[in-house]
Design a protein around this motif. Structure first.
Motif, PDB file in Angstrom:
ATOM      1  N   LEU A   1      74.421  64.122  64.748  1.00  0.00           N
ATOM      2  CA  LEU A   1      75.074  64.869  65.837  1.00  0.00           C
ATOM      3  C   LEU A   1      75.424  66.301  65.415  1.00  0.00           C
ATOM      4  CD1 LEU A   1      77.388  61.991  67.132  1.00  0.00           C
ATOM      5  CD2 LEU A   1      75.252  62.818  68.135  1.00  0.00           C
ATOM      6  N   LEU A   2      75.462  66.549  64.136  1.00  0.00           N
ATOM      7  CA  LEU A   2      75.592  67.898  63.562  1.00  0.00           C
ATOM      8  C   LEU A   2      76.971  68.548  63.688  1.00  0.00           C
ATOM      9  CD1 LEU A   2      72.198  69.488  64.672  1.00  0.00           C
ATOM     10  CD2 LEU A   2      72.656  68.050  62.710  1.00  0.00           C
ATOM     11  N   ALA A   3      77.889  67.914  64.412  1.00  0.00           N
ATOM     12  CA  ALA A   3      79.203  68.555  64.591  1.00  0.00           C
ATOM     13  C   ALA A   3      79.930  68.721  63.262  1.00  0.00           C
ATOM     14  CB  ALA A   3      80.059  67.731  65.547  1.00  0.00           C
ATOM     15  N   CYS A   4      79.686  67.797  62.337  1.00  0.00           N
ATOM     16  CA  CYS A   4      80.401  67.861  61.052  1.00  0.00           C
ATOM     17  C   CYS A   4      80.173  69.210  60.380  1.00  0.00           C
ATOM     18  CB  CYS A   4      79.986  66.707  60.144  1.00  0.00           C
ATOM     19  SG  CYS A   4      78.205  66.541  59.927  1.00  0.00           S
TER      20      CYS A   4
ATOM     21  N   SER B   1      80.016  59.430  65.925  1.00  0.00           N
ATOM     22  CA  SER B   1      79.852  58.139  65.234  1.00  0.00           C
ATOM     23  C   SER B   1      81.177  57.683  64.639  1.00  0.00           C
ATOM     24  CB  SER B   1      78.820  58.259  64.103  1.00  0.00           C
ATOM     25  OG  SER B   1      77.556  58.505  64.626  1.00  0.00           O
TER      26      SER B   1
ATOM     27  N   CYS C   1      83.066  64.078  64.842  1.00  0.00           N
ATOM     28  CA  CYS C   1      81.867  63.227  64.788  1.00  0.00           C
ATOM     29  C   CYS C   1      81.959  62.055  65.770  1.00  0.00           C
ATOM     30  CB  CYS C   1      81.696  62.703  63.363  1.00  0.00           C
ATOM     31  SG  CYS C   1      80.415  61.451  63.201  1.00  0.00           S
TER      32      CYS C   1
ATOM     33  N   CYS D   1      74.887  57.500  60.827  1.00  0.00           N
ATOM     34  CA  CYS D   1      74.898  58.912  61.219  1.00  0.00           C
ATOM     35  C   CYS D   1      73.800  59.146  62.240  1.00  0.00           C
ATOM     36  CB  CYS D   1      74.693  59.792  59.993  1.00  0.00           C
ATOM     37  SG  CYS D   1      74.328  61.509  60.394  1.00  0.00           S
ATOM     38  N   MET D   2      74.168  59.704  63.397  1.00  0.00           N
ATOM     39  CA  MET D   2      73.181  59.938  64.465  1.00  0.00           C
ATOM     40  C   MET D   2      72.745  61.402  64.499  1.00  0.00           C
ATOM     41  SD  MET D   2      74.758  57.558  67.503  1.00  0.00           S
ATOM     42  CE  MET D   2      76.317  58.416  67.626  1.00  0.00           C
TER      43      MET D   2
ATOM     44  N   GLN E   1      74.613  68.793  56.432  1.00  0.00           N
ATOM     45  CA  GLN E   1      73.364  68.308  57.033  1.00  0.00           C
ATOM     46  C   GLN E   1      72.292  68.030  56.003  1.00  0.00           C
ATOM     47  OE1 GLN E   1      72.684  66.915  59.816  1.00  0.00           O
ATOM     48  NE2 GLN E   1      74.886  67.234  59.814  1.00  0.00           N
TER      49      GLN E   1
HETATM   50 FE1  F3S Z   1      78.545  62.640  62.530  1.00  0.00          FE
HETATM   51 FE2  F3S Z   1      77.664  64.674  61.183  1.00  0.00          FE
HETATM   52 FE3  F3S Z   1      76.209  62.489  61.336  1.00  0.00          FE
HETATM   53  S1  F3S Z   1      78.706  64.756  63.131  1.00  0.00           S
HETATM   54  S2  F3S Z   1      76.731  61.639  63.317  1.00  0.00           S
HETATM   55  S3  F3S Z   1      78.174  62.664  60.337  1.00  0.00           S
HETATM   56  S4  F3S Z   1      75.476  64.566  61.406  1.00  0.00           S
END
Ligand code: F3S
Ligand code: SF4
Ligand code: FES
Length: 248
Positions: free
Chosen positions: A213-216, A165, A163, A210-211, A227
């Motif tokens: 980013l979807l990697a989580c 962030s 992530c 949280c931006m 998500q």
């Molecule tokens: Fe990080 Fe997941 Fe949010 S990768 S920015 S916690 S959507």
């Protein structure tokens, strides 16, 4: 030596921050691939036959304890659940970023997880004094199933390592923190109300940091619905923050 076996080159990060003579470096180990070989098996073989000083963590070898997480060719994953057959001949292994380095591939996810759990009070706050003799109130199977689903987190740290962030903000609780609070928010036995949860994660170290980013979700080895849970928490808390409305 099996002539048809692949020769793997494992490029492994080595460094012990507690040893003043140590400096970060890559060491290349060559190893013959065997059928069904996981990265855990490959690393164990290196430790047994080539380098007894190599540090990496494992407990269960079955994707349950979360301790063998590392960066595998740039992607967070579990060494014990990753087959070398799924990887190219050159395999680059680094410790998970975002956590204190113990040595080589071993990081202190436990310290991070404990700090996050204490900050978020990620445990059940019972509504009333627990009566050990009382029969626990019935819970709808669908609700119990939803709570169980979120309880499957193994605290491996992959979602933090992946992530952006979390890498920029050391106080960001990440997907693992948010999913823990989502779990207690669902639990009817928890005495905390929406405002209490807002106080815990209704800021930039929580849902608003949280931006998306979807990697989580991409890297979570337990395929948790991160998500949808984060989106639900954010919608609910934005509604509360903007309008002073009760969370949906
Ligand atoms: Fe990080 Fe997941 Fe949010 S990768 S920015 S916690 S959507
Ligand atoms: Fe690991 Fe998934 Fe839990 Fe994150 S949410 S710590 S990736 S199991
Ligand atoms: Fe437990 Fe890999 S050793 S998850």
């Amino acid at each position: 030596m099996n002539p048809s076996a692949r020769l793997l080159a494992l490029h492994v990060f080595r460094h012990n921050p507690r040893d003043t003579a140590s400096s970060p470096r890559l060491v290349i180990y060559q190893l013959e691939e065997t059928p069904g070989m996981t990265l855990f098996i490959a690393l164990s073989r290196i430790r047994e036959t080539l380098d007894p000083g190599l540090n990496f963590d494992f407990v269960c070898r079955a994707g349950v304890c979360g301790s063998c997480a590392m960066l595998i060719n740039g992607r967070p994953g579990l060494a014990c659940r990753t087959l070398t057959a799924e990887l190219p001949n050159q395999i680059n292994l680094f410790p998970l970023p975002g956590f204190e380095l113990i040595a080589d591939l071993s990081v202190n996810t436990g310290k991070w997880m404990r700090g996050m759990s204490e900050r978020l009070q990620a445990w059940l706050h019972l509504r009333e004094e627990a009566d050990v003799d009382a029969v626990e109130a019935r819970m709808e199977p669908e609700l119990a199933e939803s709570i169980y689903e979120l309880d499957r987190c193994i605290e491996c740290g992959c979602c933090i390592a992946g992530c952006g962030s979390a890498q920029m903000r050391t106080d960001f609780v990440g997907a693992v923190g948010m999913i823990k609070l989502a779990r207690f928010r669902l639990d009817p036995r928890d005495a905390r109300n929406a405002a209490d949860f807002f106080d815990l994660i209704g800021d930039d170290s929580g849902v608003f940091g949280c931006m998306s980013l979807l990697a989580c979700q991409d890297v979570c080895p337990k395929q948790l619905p991160l998500q949808s849970q984060i989106a639900y928490l954010r919608r609910s808390m934005a509604r509360q923050a903007l309008n002073g409305l009760p969370p949906a």
